[in-house]
Motif scaffolding. Structure first.
Motif, PDB file in Angstrom:
ATOM      1  N   MET A   1      -5.019  17.321  26.582  1.00 30.50           N
ATOM      2  CA  MET A   1      -6.312  16.708  26.311  1.00 30.50           C
ATOM      3  C   MET A   1      -7.371  17.708  25.851  1.00 30.50           C
ATOM      4  O   MET A   1      -8.485  17.324  25.515  1.00 30.50           O
ATOM      5  CB  MET A   1      -6.818  16.002  27.581  1.00 30.50           C
ATOM      6  N   GLY A   2      -7.032  18.979  25.845  1.00 23.69           N
ATOM      7  CA  GLY A   2      -8.011  19.988  25.476  1.00 23.69           C
ATOM      8  C   GLY A   2      -8.403  19.920  24.012  1.00 23.69           C
ATOM      9  O   GLY A   2      -7.706  19.313  23.194  1.00 23.69           O
ATOM     10  N   GLU A   3      -9.500  20.573  23.685  1.00 25.06           N
ATOM     11  CA  GLU A   3      -9.990  20.549  22.303  1.00 25.06           C
ATOM     12  C   GLU A   3      -9.386  21.659  21.454  1.00 25.06           C
ATOM     13  O   GLU A   3      -9.254  21.529  20.240  1.00 25.06           O
ATOM     14  CB  GLU A   3     -11.528  20.660  22.305  1.00 25.06           C
ATOM     15  N   ASP A   4      -9.005  22.756  22.083  1.00 22.21           N
ATOM     16  CA  ASP A   4      -8.524  23.934  21.348  1.00 22.21           C
ATOM     17  C   ASP A   4      -7.005  24.014  21.439  1.00 22.21           C
ATOM     18  O   ASP A   4      -6.441  24.355  22.483  1.00 22.21           O
ATOM     19  CB  ASP A   4      -9.155  25.194  21.947  1.00 22.21           C
ATOM     20  N   LEU A   5      -6.313  23.676  20.340  1.00 16.82           N
ATOM     21  CA  LEU A   5      -4.853  23.682  20.348  1.00 16.82           C
ATOM     22  C   LEU A   5      -4.276  25.074  20.595  1.00 16.82           C
ATOM     23  O   LEU A   5      -3.150  25.204  21.076  1.00 16.82           O
ATOM     24  CB  LEU A   5      -4.322  23.149  19.005  1.00 16.82           C
TER      25      LEU A   5
ATOM     26  N   ALA B   1       2.496  25.755  28.187  1.00 16.13           N
ATOM     27  CA  ALA B   1       3.413  24.906  28.943  1.00 16.13           C
ATOM     28  C   ALA B   1       3.195  24.999  30.448  1.00 16.13           C
ATOM     29  O   ALA B   1       3.508  24.050  31.183  1.00 16.13           O
ATOM     30  CB  ALA B   1       4.858  25.278  28.604  1.00 16.13           C
ATOM     31  N   SER B   2       2.655  26.106  30.915  1.00 18.48           N
ATOM     32  CA  SER B   2       2.445  26.278  32.360  1.00 18.48           C
ATOM     33  C   SER B   2       1.396  25.314  32.907  1.00 18.48           C
ATOM     34  O   SER B   2       1.292  25.122  34.115  1.00 18.48           O
ATOM     35  CB  SER B   2       2.024  27.717  32.671  1.00 18.48           C
ATOM     36  N   GLY B   3       0.628  24.686  31.999  1.00 19.51           N
ATOM     37  CA  GLY B   3      -0.399  23.755  32.463  1.00 19.51           C
ATOM     38  C   GLY B   3       0.143  22.375  32.819  1.00 19.51           C
ATOM     39  O   GLY B   3      -0.511  21.603  33.539  1.00 19.51           O
ATOM     40  N   VAL B   4       1.341  22.061  32.333  1.00 15.88           N
ATOM     41  CA  VAL B   4       1.940  20.742  32.611  1.00 15.88           C
ATOM     42  C   VAL B   4       2.227  20.600  34.103  1.00 15.88           C
ATOM     43  O   VAL B   4       2.824  21.495  34.715  1.00 15.88           O
ATOM     44  CB  VAL B   4       3.232  20.548  31.787  1.00 15.88           C
ATOM     45  N   ASN B   5       1.790  19.503  34.660  1.00 12.14           N
ATOM     46  CA  ASN B   5       1.919  19.207  36.102  1.00 12.14           C
ATOM     47  C   ASN B   5       1.086  20.140  36.966  1.00 12.14           C
ATOM     48  O   ASN B   5       1.241  20.159  38.186  1.00 12.14           O
ATOM     49  CB  ASN B   5       3.385  19.265  36.573  1.00 12.14           C
ATOM     50  N   ASN B   6       0.181  20.914  36.331  1.00 13.42           N
ATOM     51  CA  ASN B   6      -0.638  21.854  37.105  1.00 13.42           C
ATOM     52  C   ASN B   6      -2.133  21.681  36.899  1.00 13.42           C
ATOM     53  O   ASN B   6      -2.916  21.962  37.810  1.00 13.42           O
ATOM     54  CB  ASN B   6      -0.251  23.308  36.751  1.00 13.42           C
ATOM     55  N   THR B   7      -2.564  21.242  35.713  1.00 15.05           N
ATOM     56  CA  THR B   7      -3.999  21.100  35.449  1.00 15.05           C
ATOM     57  C   THR B   7      -4.298  19.725  34.863  1.00 15.05           C
ATOM     58  O   THR B   7      -3.423  19.067  34.301  1.00 15.05           O
ATOM     59  CB  THR B   7      -4.495  22.178  34.459  1.00 15.05           C
ATOM     60  N   ASP B   8      -5.569  19.321  34.973  1.00 20.94           N
ATOM     61  CA  ASP B   8      -6.003  18.019  34.456  1.00 20.94           C
ATOM     62  C   ASP B   8      -6.110  18.004  32.937  1.00 20.94           C
ATOM     63  O   ASP B   8      -6.392  16.953  32.347  1.00 20.94           O
ATOM     64  CB  ASP B   8      -7.370  17.647  35.056  1.00 20.94           C
ATOM     65  N   GLU B   9      -5.859  19.138  32.293  1.00 27.72           N
ATOM     66  CA  GLU B   9      -5.878  19.175  30.832  1.00 27.72           C
ATOM     67  C   GLU B   9      -4.647  18.496  30.244  1.00 27.72           C
ATOM     68  O   GLU B   9      -4.639  18.099  29.079  1.00 27.72           O
ATOM     69  CB  GLU B   9      -5.927  20.632  30.344  1.00 27.72           C
ATOM     70  N   TYR B  10      -3.621  18.340  31.075  1.00 30.34           N
ATOM     71  CA  TYR B  10      -2.362  17.751  30.606  1.00 30.34           C
ATOM     72  C   TYR B  10      -2.151  16.434  31.333  1.00 30.34           C
ATOM     73  O   TYR B  10      -1.928  16.401  32.547  1.00 30.34           O
ATOM     74  CB  TYR B  10      -1.196  18.711  30.868  1.00 30.34           C
TER      75      TYR B  10
END
Length: 865
Positions: A180-184, A189-198
């Motif tokens: 969901m972040g603005e900056d591609l 991949a470490s953000g998956v299942n860890n942060t609200d950005e994913y």
């Protein structure tokens, strides 16, 4: 590409319909046949019997958008609702299912195809996760999609293995996540299942194992696919929003709140989001038959409504306002879920009544909370005080916790629970929601389909046993086909006989578990007869009595809507052999004139003798024709429509009379309150109603005889009796109240003989009882002396004789003097030493008796030493 929520939902359904999936309507958020659930909380709930092997899959491929509620148990995210961007009490779960048909390859291919080719989501923002031991899914993601291999991630059991419970169907799952972040350039991949950005958008569950009691896994004979995609999140992504509340699913509601409150949502966003979420949960649960109450799912509704009302206070709303949002919700979602429009008046009335009830104590509760907080010596609200807020002011615990968190305070929840337990012990009313489904071990007798119902057309038939078991001393049979109706839709199960060579079973009840009919029988079957053909015979008299009451229930439902209004909804029913019971939503007592009109409406339809017709139709077609779907019923795509003339058209699987005239007579015998906003009617039909009317007529004749008047004079005579009684009571009260003054006058008129008071007087009392009451009052004030109080009465004269205790001690006796004074009036008397009465025959002798009494008492007092 910009799409509104309705277009996104429909594109999902259409996509899978084109893949040979059959659209299945959303089931009710109030589970019909799963007592283990308070609310439907996932798309798979209605398919659970298929996954458990209790029901055959038909169709084998399905697609739908399921209404879900999550506010309790392990899915309780209530604290986050309205605070973050994506937690909700009510949400829609898009899903596609395969029951023993396609499996992982097609599920993965189609999910990727829908997201990337239909919705055209940016592939650079998508990730797929698989269970760490599911190499098959890992390979398929690379084989059937063009996702970059480094975006296929492995996770453990917690994230990517689904289980229905500690035992039963389970399997690995594969999820699709969206950045969901603005900056591609910051994608990691470490953000998956860890942060609200994913954001997790879709979960593909592959049900391939059965978890046994020892924890081990065994392969299922058929493999299934169960997927779930959250509509609200997908809509956010498609509409370029960072919050679900900014989408067209919520914004119209938030804008309506702004209009009502004259406050801009940007000034204080959380209350707007909480209220917008809660009105969805409340409206859909009420539309599906739930009602606020003090236990079970009803208490969950009450908690949510009161939570929303308290957030309304933050927006300076002190009068009911939540109900005004139902109309807006209907405009947003009524095209997909028409029950919101059909039940709108009912939903509004329920919510408004609850708001009004809670508003009466909300402000006082808030004041008590603020006073409590100002006196705290620690950072915790004591459990007993939290319970007081609940018990006295109606604050659910989570509302108190919410208000405490806003002030950085804790609540002693353990102390609250202890106080609650103590109250439940005192009241003996612990209303715990639990399943009553017994665990049964079956002996299979023959294989094949079971429980084909032939009882609409036949009351007798031939059957074979599919399986049997025993429970509480009763034999339970499941047959291949049966004429016995199983308890359903409020109608009790049939009774009757199942017999064979050399044996006979008495069928006491028939119940339904899934699609299977359980026949509860008294008796035994010889082992040699288990596979033989059986004869089944329904008790005609019993079935016929039930038929009368069931058909009358339909006419009553129609009458209630006609007389009271379209807001009336069925809130429960019981169709018994002896009577019918109908619970309805109505917010005041049904007046006697309304009950008379309801009775007349039903009996008019009975006399019309309309033919009762049943026809199978597609659910949507039946609804378009105006057929009423009842609360607490589960309907398939094909439904049975029962019509009794133009006035009654309902979806119903019960048994009915052939013509309305068969009902004979309809009589309401009781109307009462069942709960807030729910009334109960009990009525009789046929011969039972006739017996009741005859009995009432006999009682009326007895009253007529006692009153000795014509029938049309009974009311007038009773009104006169009550009027006379009231006047007499008023007269007695006045005399009693004036008695003190009269006594004072008598004492003031007393003559002195030696040192003693002597009172001889005629009073205005009407009878002996009044005279004795006056005498009692005088005796309490007559310190030393004697008195005689005469009265003429309506027919005969009388007197009360009093002697003070000091004179009684000197040997004087009122009882003896009563005989003498009674003789002065041509009668007699007697009584106790201190108080006696005398009665005469001639009122003309009273004056003479007073003179003689005075002479007697004066002489007596002068002789006392």
């Amino acid at each position: 590409m910009s799409m509104n929520a309705s277009e996104i939902r429909q594109s999902f359904i259409t996509f899978f319909e084109n893949k040979n999936h059959q659209f299945v309507r959303s089931s009710s958020v109030v589970p019909i046949d799963d007592p283990s659930l308070l609310f439907t909380n996932a798309g798979m709930n209605q398919f659970k019997p298929i996954l458990l092997g209790e029901k055959e899959a038909n169709p084998s491929r399905a697609v739908n958008s399921q209404k879900c509620i999550r506010v309790s148990g392990k899915h309780n995210d209530l604290e986050e609702v309205g605070v973050d961007a994506f937690h909700h009490t009510f949400f829609e779960m898009l899903g596609n299912w395969s029951f023993g048909d396609y499996y992982k390859e097609d599920a993965i291919r189609w999910a990727w195809e829908f997201f990337t080719e239909v919705l055209k989501l940016d592939k650079e923002r998508l990730f797929a996760s698989v269970y760490q031991e599911d190499d098959e899914a890992m390979d398929l993601w690379q084989k059937v999609t063009d996702i970059s291999p480094d975006r296929i991630l492995k996770f453990g059991k917690k994230a990517n293995f689904w289980e229905m419970g500690e035992t039963g169907p389970c399997g690995p799952c594969s999820e699709i996540h969206y950045y969901m972040g603005e900056d591609l350039s910051k994608i990691d991949a470490s953000g998956v299942n860890n942060t609200d950005e994913y954001w997790e958008l879709w979960n593909l569950v592959f049900i391939q194992y059965n978890r046994k009691k020892d924890g081990s896994l065994e392969d299922l004979p058929s493999k299934h696919v169960d997927t779930g995609a959250g509509l609200e999140r997908i809509v956010s992504v498609m509409q370029g929003k960072r919050s679900n509340y900014e989408t067209d699913l919520f914004m119209p509601i938030i804008e309506k709140i702004e209009k009502i409150t004259s406050i801009n949502a940007s000034e204080n966003l959380v209350p707007f989001q909480v209220i917008a979420d809660h009105i969805r949960m409340l409206s859909f649960s009420i539309a599906d038959g739930a009602l606020p109450s003090n236990e079970g799912r009803g208490y969950v509704l009450r908690r949510i409504l009161r939570r929303a009302a308290r957030f309304g206070r933050i927006l300076d709303q002190h009068e009911p306002f939540l109900y005004q949002l139902v109309d807006t919700l209907g405009k947003v979602m009524g095209d997909v879920f028409p029950e919101i429009l059909e039940k709108q008046a009912h939903i509004e009335k329920v919510i408004q009544a609850e708001e009004k009830s809670f508003n009466a104590t909300l402000d006082r509760g808030i004041q008590h909370f603020e006073k409590l907080v100002s006196q705290l010596s620690a950072k915790e609200i004591p459990g007993n005080e939290a319970f007081k807020l609940y018990d006295t002011y109606g604050f659910p615990l989570d509302l108190t916790e919410l208000m405490a968190r806003e002030l950085d305070l804790n609540v002693d929840t353990k102390g609250f629970d202890e106080a609650m337990s103590q109250q439940r012990e005192r009241a003996k009313s612990a209303g715990k929601f639990q399943s009553n489904k017994a665990f049964l071990e079956w002996e299979v007798i023959s294989k094949g389909k079971d429980s084909h119902f032939i009882g609409y057309e036949h009351l007798e038939g031939k059957s074979h046993i599919r399986k049997k078991t025993e429970l509480d001393g009763k034999l339970i049979l499941v047959l291949d086909q049966t004429p016995f109706y199983a308890e359903s839709g409020g109608q009790v199960g049939d009774k009757g006989i199942i017999s064979g060579d050399c044996f006979e079973l008495k069928v006491e009840d028939v119940k339904k578990e899934g699609d299977a009919f359980f026949h509860f029988c008294i008796g035994k079957i010889p082992e040699s007869a288990l596979e033989s053909e059986l004869s089944c015979k329904v008790d005609y008299t019993y079935r016929q009595s039930v038929r009368l009451n069931h058909s009358a229930t339909h006419l009553l439902h129609s009458a209630l809507k006609h007389v009271l209004g379209e807001h009336v909804q069925q809130a429960g029913s019981l169709v018994h052999t002896d009577y019918l019971r109908f619970d309805l939503t109505h917010f005041e007592k049904i007046q006697q004139k309304e009950l008379i009109e309801i009775e007349k409406y039903v009996n008019d339809r009975i006399r019309n003798n309309n033919k009762v017709e049943t026809i199978l139709k597609a659910f949507d077609e039946a609804k378009k024709e105006g057929a009423t779907a009842l609360f607490g019923e589960k309907y398939g795509d094909e439904v049975r429509v029962v019509s009794m003339g133009k006035s009654s058209l309902e979806l119903c699987g019960g048994t009915h009379v052939q013509r309305t005239g068969d009902i004979g007579l309809f009589k309401i015998v009781e109307e009462s309150s069942l709960a807030s906003g729910v009334r109960r009617i009990i009525a009789l039909t046929g011969g039972t109603a006739f017996d009741f009317v005859q009995n009432m007529s006999e009682k009326l004749n007895q009253v007529q005889g006692q009153l000795n008047c014509a029938e049309d004079e009974i009311n007038e005579r009773l009104e006169k009796l009550f009027s006379d009684k009231k006047n007499l009571e008023k007269k007695l009260k006045n005399r009693s109240e004036s008695g003190g003054g009269e006594v004072d006058e008598l004492l003031a008129q007393a003559e002195k003989v030696n040192t003693y008071d002597l009172i001889i007087a005629k009073t205005t009392v009407g009878d002996m009882d009044e005279a004795k009451n006056l005498g009692d009052t005088l005796a309490s004030k007559l310190k030393s002396g004697m008195a005689v109080l005469f009265f003429e009465g309506e027919k005969k004269p009388g007197a009360v004789i009093l002697i003070s205790q000091d004179l009684v001690a000197k040997g004087l006796n009122a009882g003896q003097m009563g005989k003498t004074i009674g003789g002065f009036m041509g009668g007699g008397g007697g009584g106790k030493p201190h108080l006696a009465t005398a009665g005469g025959r001639d009122k003309k002798l009273v004056s003479e008796a007073m003179t003689k009494s005075k002479t007697l008492f004066e002489q007596t007092l002068k002789e006392i030493k």
